[in-house]
Design an enzyme around this catalytic site. Structure first.
Site, PDB file in Angstrom:
ATOM      1  N   ASP A   1      41.020  44.870  73.990  1.00  0.00           N
ATOM      2  CA  ASP A   1      42.061  43.993  73.455  1.00  0.00           C
ATOM      3  C   ASP A   1      42.908  43.431  74.586  1.00  0.00           C
ATOM      4  O   ASP A   1      42.865  43.934  75.714  1.00  0.00           O
ATOM      5  CB  ASP A   1      42.943  44.745  72.436  1.00  0.00           C
ATOM      6  CG  ASP A   1      43.358  46.128  72.927  1.00  0.00           C
ATOM      7  OD1 ASP A   1      43.304  46.380  74.145  1.00  0.00           O
ATOM      8  OD2 ASP A   1      43.751  46.960  72.095  1.00  0.00           O
TER       9      ASP A   1
ATOM     10  N   ASN B   1      49.744  55.399  64.999  1.00  0.00           N
ATOM     11  CA  ASN B   1      49.537  55.023  63.594  1.00  0.00           C
ATOM     12  C   ASN B   1      48.047  55.011  63.219  1.00  0.00           C
ATOM     13  O   ASN B   1      47.680  54.530  62.157  1.00  0.00           O
ATOM     14  CB  ASN B   1      50.168  53.658  63.302  1.00  0.00           C
ATOM     15  CG  ASN B   1      49.550  52.540  64.138  1.00  0.00           C
ATOM     16  OD1 ASN B   1      48.645  52.782  64.927  1.00  0.00           O
ATOM     17  ND2 ASN B   1      50.043  51.325  63.954  1.00  0.00           N
TER      18      ASN B   1
ATOM     19  N   HIS C   1      45.647  53.420  64.927  1.00  0.00           N
ATOM     20  CA  HIS C   1      44.881  52.217  65.319  1.00  0.00           C
ATOM     21  C   HIS C   1      43.879  52.549  66.422  1.00  0.00           C
ATOM     22  O   HIS C   1      44.068  53.477  67.199  1.00  0.00           O
ATOM     23  CB  HIS C   1      45.807  51.053  65.690  1.00  0.00           C
ATOM     24  CG  HIS C   1      46.510  51.139  67.014  1.00  0.00           C
ATOM     25  ND1 HIS C   1      47.686  50.472  67.271  1.00  0.00           N
ATOM     26  CD2 HIS C   1      46.218  51.801  68.174  1.00  0.00           C
ATOM     27  CE1 HIS C   1      48.064  50.708  68.519  1.00  0.00           C
ATOM     28  NE2 HIS C   1      47.198  51.511  69.086  1.00  0.00           N
TER      29      HIS C   1
ATOM     30  N   GLU D   1      45.225  47.497  63.470  1.00  0.00           N
ATOM     31  CA  GLU D   1      46.325  48.224  62.866  1.00  0.00           C
ATOM     32  C   GLU D   1      45.936  48.686  61.450  1.00  0.00           C
ATOM     33  O   GLU D   1      44.955  48.186  60.885  1.00  0.00           O
ATOM     34  CB  GLU D   1      47.569  47.318  62.798  1.00  0.00           C
ATOM     35  CG  GLU D   1      48.035  46.782  64.152  1.00  0.00           C
ATOM     36  CD  GLU D   1      48.735  47.821  65.036  1.00  0.00           C
ATOM     37  OE1 GLU D   1      48.467  49.029  64.916  1.00  0.00           O
ATOM     38  OE2 GLU D   1      49.563  47.398  65.873  1.00  0.00           O
TER      39      GLU D   1
HETATM   40  P1  PGA Z   1      48.325  55.231  74.787  1.00  0.00           P
HETATM   41  O1  PGA Z   1      47.835  54.180  73.716  1.00  0.00           O
HETATM   42  O2  PGA Z   1      47.116  55.639  75.580  1.00  0.00           O
HETATM   43  O3  PGA Z   1      49.296  54.466  75.648  1.00  0.00           O
HETATM   44  O4  PGA Z   1      48.932  56.369  74.047  1.00  0.00           O
HETATM   45  C1  PGA Z   1      46.718  54.463  72.937  1.00  0.00           C
HETATM   46  C2  PGA Z   1      46.476  53.352  71.966  1.00  0.00           C
HETATM   47  O5  PGA Z   1      47.441  52.749  71.454  1.00  0.00           O
HETATM   48  O6  PGA Z   1      45.297  53.065  71.680  1.00  0.00           O
END
Ligand code: PGA
Length: 222
Positions: free
Chosen positions: A62, A123, A125, A130
Site C-alpha cells: 500500500d 483493527n 486490517h 480496513e
Molecule cells: P505497525 O503497523 O507495524 O506499524 O504496527 C501494522 C499495520 O498497520 O499493518
C-alpha cells in the site's frame, strides 16, 4: 497456528530466514512487502545478510495518497530501510499505481507472488483493507479508518498531517500469493491476532480471511 517467539529480534530473524531461503532457492523471487514499525527489524536483518537482490521483484502492499518525496511516504520508507541498502534494481520495486488494473496485471504477469509478508493493524486490517473491506477486493483507493489515522499519527508531527486516503492492494489480490507470513509485534496486537486467526471469518476482521489460505504462517512476539 500462531507461532510465539521470545523477542522482537527473534521475530525479525525468523522471518528473515524465510525470506533468505526463498531468495536463495529462487533468485527470481516475487515478494509482497509491508511497511510500518513491525518489519523494521526484518529489513535490518536482511540488509546485514547481504543477499543478492539482483533478480528479486517486489510489490508493496500500500501507499498513502501523498507526496512520494515526503519522508513518511511508503516509497521513502522502503528506500531508506531496504532498497537503498541492497543491490535491488529500482525498476524492480513496484508500488500500487494507476490504472490499478495495470498494477494488478503486473503482479499477474510476474507469474504470481512467491511470498507475501504482512503486518496487522490494531483493527484487524491487512495492508489498508480496513474493517468492512470485501474479501474479493482488488487494488483501489481507500479512506483510512479513524483508528488507523490515530495509530499512524505517531509517525507525523500531528494527527492532522496523517494522510486520510491510501491506495491498497485488495484482500483478493493478497490471497493469490503462494505463501503468506503475518508478523505481529507487541502485546497490544495479541487480542486482534487471536480474533483474526481463531474467530469467525468475517469482513469485519479483514485479517480473518487468512484462515481461508492454505499456506499461512503467523509469527508473534510480545
Ligand atoms: P505497525 O503497523 O507495524 O506499524 O504496527 C501494522 C499495520 O498497520 O499493518
Amino acid at each position: 497456528m500462531i507461532n510465539v517467539l521470545k523477542s522482537y529480534k527473534e521475530l525479525s530473524s525468523t522471518v528473515a530466514d524465510i525470506v533468505e531461503y526463498q531468495i536463495q532457492e529462487e533468485p527470481l523471487t516475487k515478494l509482497i512487502l509491508p511497511t510500518g514499525s513491525t518489519p523494521l527489524g526484518l529489513y535490518d536483518e536482511l540488509v546485514n545478510r547481504e543477499l543478492d537482490w539482483k533478480h528479486v521483484i517486489t510489490f508493496n502492499l500500500d501507499v498513502y495518497l501523498m507526496n512520494v518525496k515526503h519522508p513518511e511516504s511508503y516509497q521513502s520508507y522502503m528506500k531508506k530501510n531496504l532498497f537503498d541498502r541492497t543491490n535491488i534494481y529500482p525498476d524492480h520495486c513496484h508500488f500500487p499505481f494507476r490504472p490499478f488494473s495495470a498494477f494488478e496485471d503486473k503482479i499477474t504477469n510476474s507469474m504470481g507472488i512467491d511470498l507475501c509478508i504482512l503486518g496487522i493493524g490494531s483493527n484487524g486490517h491487512i495492508a489498508f483493507n480496513e474493517p468492512g473491506s470485501s474479501f474479493k477486493s482488488r487494488t483501489r483507493v481507500v479512506n483510512l479508518s479513524e483508528q488507523t489515522i490515530k495509530d499512524n499519527s505517531r509517525f507525523f508531527d500531528s494527527i492532522d498531517d496523517v494522510p486520510k486516503q491510501a491506495i491498497t492492494m485488495g484482500l483478493g489480490t493478497i490471497m493469490e500469493s503462494k505463501r503468506i507470513i503475518l508478523m505481529a509485534n507487541g502485546n497490544h496486537k495479541l487480542n486482534i491476532l487471536n480474533v483474526a486467526m481463531n474467530g469467525e471469518v468475517t469482513e469485519d476482521v479483514p485479517a480473518s480471511i487468512l484462515q481461508n489460505h492454505n499456506n499461512v504462517e503467523v509469527y508473534y512476539c510480545d
